[in-house]
Design an enzyme around this catalytic site. Sequence first.
Site, PDB file in Angstrom:
ATOM      1  N   PRO A 108      77.914  66.629  23.712  1.00 29.85           N
ATOM      2  CA  PRO A 108      78.644  65.436  24.154  1.00 29.85           C
ATOM      3  C   PRO A 108      79.214  65.655  25.555  1.00 29.85           C
ATOM      4  O   PRO A 108      79.675  66.758  25.876  1.00 29.85           O
ATOM      5  CB  PRO A 108      79.769  65.283  23.123  1.00 29.85           C
ATOM      6  CG  PRO A 108      79.373  66.129  21.967  1.00 29.85           C
ATOM      7  CD  PRO A 108      78.465  67.207  22.482  1.00 29.85           C
ATOM      8  N   LEU A 113      83.208  70.329  26.674  1.00 30.71           N
ATOM      9  CA  LEU A 113      82.313  71.274  25.991  1.00 30.71           C
ATOM     10  C   LEU A 113      81.325  71.931  26.956  1.00 30.71           C
ATOM     11  O   LEU A 113      80.359  72.570  26.540  1.00 30.71           O
ATOM     12  CB  LEU A 113      81.563  70.574  24.848  1.00 30.71           C
ATOM     13  CG  LEU A 113      82.449  69.996  23.737  1.00 30.71           C
ATOM     14  CD1 LEU A 113      81.597  69.377  22.639  1.00 30.71           C
ATOM     15  CD2 LEU A 113      83.363  71.062  23.127  1.00 30.71           C
ATOM     16  N   SER A 115      79.183  70.560  29.188  1.00 28.42           N
ATOM     17  CA  SER A 115      77.834  69.974  29.264  1.00 28.42           C
ATOM     18  C   SER A 115      77.256  70.106  30.668  1.00 28.42           C
ATOM     19  O   SER A 115      76.069  70.381  30.838  1.00 28.42           O
ATOM     20  CB  SER A 115      77.854  68.505  28.832  1.00 28.42           C
ATOM     21  OG  SER A 115      78.650  67.761  29.706  1.00 28.42           O
ATOM     22  N   SER A 116      78.098  69.930  31.674  1.00 26.48           N
ATOM     23  CA  SER A 116      77.620  70.008  33.050  1.00 26.48           C
ATOM     24  C   SER A 116      77.159  71.439  33.376  1.00 26.48           C
ATOM     25  O   SER A 116      76.099  71.641  33.986  1.00 26.48           O
ATOM     26  CB  SER A 116      78.763  69.535  33.955  1.00 26.48           C
ATOM     27  OG  SER A 116      78.603  69.988  35.231  1.00 26.48           O
ATOM     28  N   ALA A 117      77.937  72.417  32.932  1.00 25.80           N
ATOM     29  CA  ALA A 117      77.562  73.817  33.159  1.00 25.80           C
ATOM     30  C   ALA A 117      76.243  74.139  32.461  1.00 25.80           C
ATOM     31  O   ALA A 117      75.355  74.759  33.046  1.00 25.80           O
ATOM     32  CB  ALA A 117      78.665  74.745  32.651  1.00 25.80           C
ATOM     33  N   ALA A 118      76.100  73.690  31.217  1.00 24.42           N
ATOM     34  CA  ALA A 118      74.868  73.981  30.470  1.00 24.42           C
ATOM     35  C   ALA A 118      73.661  73.350  31.159  1.00 24.42           C
ATOM     36  O   ALA A 118      72.585  73.959  31.226  1.00 24.42           O
ATOM     37  CB  ALA A 118      74.988  73.484  29.031  1.00 24.42           C
ATOM     38  N   ASP A 158      82.624  78.344  32.530  1.00 19.83           N
ATOM     39  CA  ASP A 158      81.696  77.572  31.681  1.00 19.83           C
ATOM     40  C   ASP A 158      80.262  78.037  31.885  1.00 19.83           C
ATOM     41  O   ASP A 158      79.507  78.208  30.925  1.00 19.83           O
ATOM     42  CB  ASP A 158      81.771  76.070  32.014  1.00 19.83           C
ATOM     43  CG  ASP A 158      83.013  75.414  31.432  1.00 19.83           C
ATOM     44  OD1 ASP A 158      83.933  76.161  31.033  1.00 19.83           O
ATOM     45  OD2 ASP A 158      83.065  74.174  31.382  1.00 19.83           O
TER      46      ASP A 158
HETATM   47  O1  PMV Z   1      86.929  71.294  31.604  1.00 21.23           O
HETATM   48  P1  PMV Z   1      87.522  71.753  30.298  1.00 21.23           P
HETATM   49  O2  PMV Z   1      87.951  70.647  29.427  1.00 21.23           O
HETATM   50  O3  PMV Z   1      86.648  72.762  29.603  1.00 21.23           O
HETATM   51  O4  PMV Z   1      88.873  72.516  30.632  1.00 21.23           O
HETATM   52  C1  PMV Z   1      88.945  73.522  31.575  1.00 21.23           C
HETATM   53  C2  PMV Z   1      89.975  74.545  31.210  1.00 21.23           C
HETATM   54  C3  PMV Z   1      91.267  74.501  32.022  1.00 21.23           C
HETATM   55  O5  PMV Z   1      91.963  75.685  31.675  1.00 21.23           O
HETATM   56  C4  PMV Z   1      92.100  73.306  31.644  1.00 21.23           C
HETATM   57  C5  PMV Z   1      91.011  74.486  33.520  1.00 21.23           C
HETATM   58  C6  PMV Z   1      90.408  75.748  34.078  1.00 21.23           C
HETATM   59  O6  PMV Z   1      89.861  75.673  35.207  1.00 21.23           O
HETATM   60  O7  PMV Z   1      90.471  76.816  33.462  1.00 21.23           O
END
Ligand code: PMV
Length: 325
Positions: A108, A113, A115-118, A158
């Site tokens: 999603p 989660l 998604s952009s990184a994946a 991510d």
């Molecule tokens: O983009 P998300 O929803 O995975 O959140 C990032 C995690 C934070 O700690 C809020 C920001 C960060 O850069 O670590």
Amino acid sequence: MKSSIRVASAPAKVILFGEHFVVYGAPALLAAINRHTTARAKTISQERTIIKSDIGASAEYSDSGCKIVRGGKGAKEILDPVYDAIKRTTEAHGKKTGLRVELRSKIPHGIGLGSSAASCVATVGAVDSLFGSHSKNWICDRAIESERIVHKNSSGADCYISTFGGIMRYSMNEGYRKIEAKKRLHLVVSSTGIRHSTGDLVEQVRKFREANPSRFNELSKQAHNICTNALEAIELGQIENLGRLMSQNHLLLNQIGVSHEKTEALVKLNLGDGALGAKITGAGGGGAVIALASSRKEGARVVASAKKAGYSAMLVEIDHEGLTS
Ligand code: PMV
């Protein structure tokens, strides 16, 4: 040249502990989960890049710019990093060729989660294997650069977890360390249905910290302790303790103002259905909630109840492989 198709797949992630506090030096625990984005790449004879996806966004890029085929303005935010990933990887191989990349995703979008990184990791992986094959570190570095096109201050965590899989401890000062879980983790990921902007929420927390420095400092210390204890609980297989720690972490996130009434309702629902713990995962402000179940069967029960109440929910496990191609 006869064109072959190369396929690569990269997983989504959840933040198990430490989001937001990680921005100010505390550790965080991240895990790759078994929901993937798959990229299929092939060279084409035309001098352009065609990106198709099953997430409502498609576009063609050429020297004269970007033509959105599907998805309106929102498509650019999804596809620009993917285009950057294609270009960056092709150029690194010294090639200049048209390419077609098709993305299929079970992740999603817009709820934290990864998604952009994946998408970036899978795309670099697929395009790289068209022309050669670099290490995962090489692929990860390029994916991070591409993801920064939209997530400007991204730590890169991510992409890292999506590339390497498993569970990791991350902190700004100490980098990444892999963690081995003694027992299988059954996680329920549910969505409040409210998309969030990580940047806005990070900014909101920055203001909270500025207005309440000693309080934030105290909460941050607690988050650090929770993370340290959670790491031990994962390594020792203390699942009930881990659940309790998740709920404690959630309370801290609530106190810094990143929860939402729907998040609170979902956390309460999960706990009422027997989850051992539940919390925001990611930036909050809506987004996703994770809950820990004692077994697959219990997890399925938590999912069914969340779905009955109108939320989307899925039972996931840790992905240990990361990028595969
Ligand atoms: O983009 P998300 O929803 O995975 O959140 C990032 C995690 C934070 O700690 C809020 C920001 C960060 O850069 O670590």
